[in-house]
Structures are given as structure tokens and as C-alpha cells.
Design a protein around this motif. Structure first.
Motif, PDB file in Angstrom:
ATOM      1  N   GLU A  46       0.760  -1.337  -0.137  1.00  0.00           N
ATOM      2  CA  GLU A  46      -0.150  -0.056  -0.013  1.00  0.00           C
ATOM      3  C   GLU A  46       0.795   1.166  -0.039  1.00  0.00           C
ATOM      4  OE1 GLU A  46      -3.147  -0.605  -0.103  1.00  0.00           O
ATOM      5  OE2 GLU A  46      -2.776  -2.545  -0.338  1.00  0.00           O
ATOM      6  N   LEU A  47       2.112   1.098  -0.070  1.00  0.00           N
ATOM      7  CA  LEU A  47       3.149   2.462  -0.119  1.00  0.00           C
ATOM      8  C   LEU A  47       2.866   3.010  -1.361  1.00  0.00           C
ATOM      9  CD1 LEU A  47       6.242   0.875   1.648  1.00  0.00           C
ATOM     10  CD2 LEU A  47       4.678   2.556   2.578  1.00  0.00           C
ATOM     11  N   PRO A  48       3.001   4.225  -1.357  1.00  0.00           N
ATOM     12  CA  PRO A  48       2.920   5.258  -2.420  1.00  0.00           C
ATOM     13  C   PRO A  48       3.748   4.745  -3.681  1.00  0.00           C
ATOM     14  CG  PRO A  48       3.056   6.510  -0.570  1.00  0.00           C
ATOM     15  CD  PRO A  48       3.610   5.312  -0.239  1.00  0.00           C
ATOM     16  N   PRO A  49       3.345   4.976  -4.821  1.00  0.00           N
ATOM     17  CA  PRO A  49       4.180   4.298  -6.014  1.00  0.00           C
ATOM     18  C   PRO A  49       5.503   4.925  -6.117  1.00  0.00           C
ATOM     19  CG  PRO A  49       1.922   4.946  -6.817  1.00  0.00           C
ATOM     20  CD  PRO A  49       1.927   5.428  -5.382  1.00  0.00           C
ATOM     21  N   ASP A  50       5.826   6.046  -5.748  1.00  0.00           N
ATOM     22  CA  ASP A  50       7.088   6.867  -5.728  1.00  0.00           C
ATOM     23  C   ASP A  50       8.190   6.157  -4.779  1.00  0.00           C
ATOM     24  OD1 ASP A  50       5.492   8.093  -3.911  1.00  0.00           O
ATOM     25  OD2 ASP A  50       7.058   9.723  -3.839  1.00  0.00           O
ATOM     26  N   VAL A  51       7.479   5.477  -3.558  1.00  0.00           N
ATOM     27  CA  VAL A  51       8.440   5.071  -2.724  1.00  0.00           C
ATOM     28  C   VAL A  51       8.787   3.474  -3.179  1.00  0.00           C
ATOM     29  CG1 VAL A  51       8.256   4.046  -0.396  1.00  0.00           C
ATOM     30  CG2 VAL A  51       7.390   6.381  -0.716  1.00  0.00           C
ATOM     31  N   LEU A  52       7.837   2.979  -3.613  1.00  0.00           N
ATOM     32  CA  LEU A  52       8.044   1.530  -4.015  1.00  0.00           C
ATOM     33  C   LEU A  52       8.915   1.657  -5.198  1.00  0.00           C
ATOM     34  CD1 LEU A  52       4.389   0.046  -4.021  1.00  0.00           C
ATOM     35  CD2 LEU A  52       6.274  -0.334  -2.585  1.00  0.00           C
ATOM     36  N   SER A  53       8.962   2.500  -6.201  1.00  0.00           N
ATOM     37  CA  SER A  53       9.626   2.624  -7.155  1.00  0.00           C
ATOM     38  C   SER A  53      11.211   2.984  -6.935  1.00  0.00           C
ATOM     39  CB  SER A  53       9.089   3.764  -8.504  1.00  0.00           C
ATOM     40  OG  SER A  53       9.172   5.081  -7.754  1.00  0.00           O
ATOM     41  N   GLU A  54      11.382   3.804  -5.953  1.00  0.00           N
ATOM     42  CA  GLU A  54      12.833   4.101  -5.464  1.00  0.00           C
ATOM     43  C   GLU A  54      13.502   3.143  -4.417  1.00  0.00           C
ATOM     44  OE1 GLU A  54      13.645   8.338  -4.155  1.00  0.00           O
ATOM     45  OE2 GLU A  54      11.417   8.832  -4.732  1.00  0.00           O
ATOM     46  N   ALA A  55      12.875   2.211  -3.992  1.00  0.00           N
ATOM     47  CA  ALA A  55      13.224   1.581  -2.939  1.00  0.00           C
ATOM     48  C   ALA A  55      14.360   0.467  -3.323  1.00  0.00           C
ATOM     49  CB  ALA A  55      12.234   0.671  -2.181  1.00  0.00           C
ATOM     50  N   ARG A  56      15.364   0.617  -2.592  1.00  0.00           N
ATOM     51  CA  ARG A  56      16.595  -0.479  -3.156  1.00  0.00           C
ATOM     52  C   ARG A  56      16.647  -1.641  -2.406  1.00  0.00           C
ATOM     53  NH1 ARG A  56      22.642   2.223  -3.476  1.00  0.00           N
ATOM     54  NH2 ARG A  56      21.559   3.390  -5.237  1.00  0.00           N
ATOM     55  N   TYR A  57      16.165  -1.392  -0.980  1.00  0.00           N
ATOM     56  CA  TYR A  57      16.365  -2.508  -0.173  1.00  0.00           C
ATOM     57  C   TYR A  57      15.112  -2.734   0.538  1.00  0.00           C
ATOM     58  CZ  TYR A  57      21.136  -1.699  -0.773  1.00  0.00           C
ATOM     59  OH  TYR A  57      22.410  -1.649  -1.349  1.00  0.00           O
ATOM     60  N   ILE A  58      14.489  -3.928   0.765  1.00  0.00           N
ATOM     61  CA  ILE A  58      13.428  -4.314   1.782  1.00  0.00           C
ATOM     62  C   ILE A  58      14.156  -5.077   3.235  1.00  0.00           C
ATOM     63  CG2 ILE A  58      11.510  -5.797   2.233  1.00  0.00           C
ATOM     64  CD1 ILE A  58      10.490  -4.965  -0.713  1.00  0.00           C
ATOM     65  N   VAL A  59      13.998  -4.663   4.251  1.00  0.00           N
ATOM     66  CA  VAL A  59      14.243  -5.424   5.551  1.00  0.00           C
ATOM     67  C   VAL A  59      13.069  -6.012   5.961  1.00  0.00           C
ATOM     68  CG1 VAL A  59      15.278  -5.138   7.607  1.00  0.00           C
ATOM     69  CG2 VAL A  59      16.222  -3.735   5.856  1.00  0.00           C
ATOM     70  N   GLY A  60      12.964  -7.311   5.736  1.00  0.00           N
ATOM     71  CA  GLY A  60      11.944  -8.134   6.422  1.00  0.00           C
ATOM     72  C   GLY A  60      11.521  -9.151   5.404  1.00  0.00           C
ATOM     73  N   GLN A  61      10.342  -9.841   5.778  1.00  0.00           N
ATOM     74  CA  GLN A  61       9.889 -10.869   4.638  1.00  0.00           C
ATOM     75  C   GLN A  61       8.494 -10.484   4.411  1.00  0.00           C
ATOM     76  OE1 GLN A  61       9.912 -14.830   6.127  1.00  0.00           O
ATOM     77  NE2 GLN A  61       8.786 -14.294   7.751  1.00  0.00           N
ATOM     78  N   PRO A  62       8.112  -9.485   3.906  1.00  0.00           N
ATOM     79  CA  PRO A  62       6.827  -9.157   3.683  1.00  0.00           C
ATOM     80  C   PRO A  62       6.394  -9.913   2.424  1.00  0.00           C
ATOM     81  CG  PRO A  62       7.988  -7.257   2.998  1.00  0.00           C
ATOM     82  CD  PRO A  62       8.966  -8.247   3.705  1.00  0.00           C
TER      83      PRO A  62
END
Length: 343
Positions: A46-62
Motif C-alpha cells: 500500500e505504499l505510494p508508487p514513488d516510494v516503491l519505485s525508489e526502494a533499493r532494499y527491503i528489510v523483512g519478509q513481507p
């Protein structure tokens, strides 16, 4: 201070927290080098599209649906700090895009191995029950208290599974001059021989061991594969020590084998956690119990922070992650380990 040029990290580490896996100085470094967007595992999509498009890393196992992954255009690595790989994201697509999926589970290998060794020594020398008898004024002195005692030194050892935990356990056992046989169908015999252990079939590990340590991950192929037939093959009086996941064992059959007096057992994991207050294993003689606490040391959690920071630095510089363990294309979708429900 992080700025717009800093890489963006989506943080959804449940059941961990950033304060759990980072020391205050580590967390300060993390926040200074990266822009952190904190959310829940379910909130990632549900994060905004600009956040998702910029994310380099995810910490967790969503959970990551294919449509969410399409929006994660800059994603380079998923850091699974829960440490159990589960089939909740499109791994084939991730691998095809060159996205790393890694776990920090190595931090638990030594703590769990140490508790496993302690359990084996207790089963060999009946330390807990002897202490309880002493408190009640019912202690047996000298040889009278050692009727069923044995030595771990020089014993025949069986290890089922030989990943990070199995190798850590083997290092601890080296000083006991054991003969150690290992069953791990995912490893070639030469790898086991290089670690100073004897490759063996499962039946031989079960039937020719004084102590059997189970450290195998749960997969689609091995759910409940250690049942009544397996326990019947064990030497009378042998010790069975379960350290990885209860899913590899028919737990009712294990309890029956202990209740019959054929074997003794110890476990740090159970089919349901927390365990029901009236579960029969709670009062079963010959069964040593630990409440899934083998790896849950603060020092282990904090090592996760080191691993994450060091591997992020490597990836930032165009290098592969080296500290965390990478998921393998051929095996990741087979994993069935249940994530923990709490810290």
C-alpha cells in the motif's frame, strides 16, 4: 543526515524491530546512510508508487505479489531478518531480475548449537532431574545417581541436516572425539567429508547413534518424515535432540517413543507455540523441554544489524552480499519453516 540522494529502504521487519537488530550506534549509521520508510509487512503493497519505485532494499519478509514487484523498479535486495524463507514472493522473477534474497539466520547457528550441546550433556548425565531431586531431599549420591549416565566423549553422533547449524554443532563436538555421521540429501558427500564427518544414510544415522541431533529445515519433502519407524530404529536409551523445527517430526510418535522408555529426547521447538498448558509433553518423563529460546540471544539479534549494514554497503558499491546467506533458486520455494510469532 540522509537526503534525497540516499538509497531508500523499506523497513518491515516484523516480528523483529529495528531496535532489536541494531545497536544504537548501528541504528544511527543506518538512518544516516539511508532513507527509511517504516511500515508493516501487509503495508508494503500500500505504499505510494514513488516510494516503491525508489526502494533499493527491503528489510523483512513481507508478502510481495507480482504486481507489487513490478512497482519495485530499483529493488536490489530483500533482507529477511526473520530468517525463515517462506514461499510468499515471486522468487523466480526476483532472481531473473538479479534481485538478491538473503537471510541473516547464520547469527543463530552458534547459540542454538551451544544449547543443543547442553541438552545432550544433560540427557547424558541427568543434570536437571538430579538437581530437582536434590531440592526435594531425594538425591542419590555417587554411583547410585548415575545408573543411566553415559559419556558424550567418544560417543556415536548422528546429525540430520548440515547447514549453518549443523556445522556449528559439529565444531562444538570436535573436542569430544565423537564419531559423527551426517544425513543431508542436499549436500554431496565430499562437502561432509571436508568437514570431518561421515556421510551416511538416514537409517544408519538413526540406528548407529547414541545421540541424534535434528537440525534440518522444514521443506515440502520432509514434513513429518521422522516418525514411529524412525524412532524404533534408534538404539535403546539413545538421545534425540530436536533443534530446528518441529515440522520435521511426528511429534506424537516422538512422545510415544519417549513414554515407552525406548529413547530420551529434548526439544527447543514444538508443533504449536506457545504450547497449550495441558499438552502432555509438559509432564513427560525423559523429555527435556526448552521454550524456543535456543537462538534468542540479544547478541545474536545485534549481529543481524552488522550483517545488514555490511551487505548493503557491498551492494551500494556494485558488489554481491557476502555476510548474509543467499536464497538458492532451486530450493527456496521448497522451504516450509513457520516464522516465529514473537521476538
Amino acid at each position: 543526515m540522509s537526503n534525497k540522494a540516499s538509497p531508500l529502504v523499506i523497513s518491515a521487519p516484523e516480528p523483529r524491530t529495528l531496535d532489536l537488530i541494531f545497536t544504537p550506534p548501528q541504528l544511527a549509521v543506518f538512518r544516516s546512510k539511508y532513507r527509511i520508510v517504516e511500515t508493516t509487512p501487509e503495508g508494503v503493497a500500500e505504499l505510494p508508487p514513488d516510494v516503491l519505485s525508489e526502494a533499493r532494499y527491503i528489510v523483512g519478509q513481507p508478502p510481495i505479489a507480482p504486481e507489487t514487484l513490478q512497482k519495485l523498479k530499483a529493488l536490489r535486495c530483500v533482507f529477511n531478518v526473520e530468517t525463515n524463507l517462506i514461499n510468499n514472493m515471486p522468487y523466480e522473477t526476483l532472481f531473473a531480475r538479479g534481485v538478491h534474497v538473503v537471510t541473516t539466520g547464520l547469527v543463530f547457528a552458534e547459540p542454538v548449537a551451544e544449547l543443543g550441546l547442553a541438552m545432550a550433556l544433560n540427557l547424558a548425565r541427568n543434570i536437571v532431574d538430579a538437581d530437582l531431586a536434590f531440592r526435594q531431599g531425594k538425591e542419590l549420591w555417587g554411583g547410585d545417581g548415575n545408573q543411566a549416565a553415559r559419556l558424550l566423549s567418544g560417543a556415536d553422533i548422528g546429525i540430520i541436516g548440515f547447514g549453518d547449524l549443523g556445522r556449528a554443532l559439529n565444531r562444538l563436538l570436535t573436542g569430544f572425539r565423537t564419531r559423527t555421521r551426517v544425513f543431508d540429501p542436499w549436500l554431496p558427500p565430499s562437502v561432509l567429508i571436508e568437514h570431518g564427518v561421515e556421510p551416511a544414510a538416514l537409517d544408519k544415522v538413526l540406528s548407529e547413534s547414541d545421540f541424534v541431533f535434528v537440525v534440518a529445515s522444514v521443506t515440502a519433502e520432509n514434513l513429518g518424515f521422522l516418525g514411529a519407524d524412525a524412532f524404533a530404529k534408534m538404539r535403546k536409551g539413545a538421545a534425540f535432540i530436536l533443534l530446528s523445527r518441529a515440522g520435521v517430526v511426528d511429534f506424537a510418535a516422538l512422545m510415544a517413543a519417549v513414554k515407552s522408555g525406548h529413547i530420551v529426547a529434548a526439544s527447543d521447538v514444538f508443533p504449536e507455540e506457545p504450547l497449550a498448558k495441558d499438552h502432555p509433553v509438559r509432564s513427560l518423563p525423559g523429555f527435556l523441554r526448552s521454550a524456543h529460546r535456543a537462538g534468542a540471544l540479544d547478541v545474536a539479534f545485534k549481529r543481524m544489524g552488522d550483517m545488514v549494514l555490511e551487505d548493503m554497503d557491498l551492494i551500494d558499491r556494485g558488489l554481491p552480499p557476502m555476510r548474509s546467506k543467499r536464497a538458492e533458486r532451486e530450493t527456496v520455494s521448497r522451504m516450509r519453516s513457520k516464522p516465529v510469532d514473537r521476538n
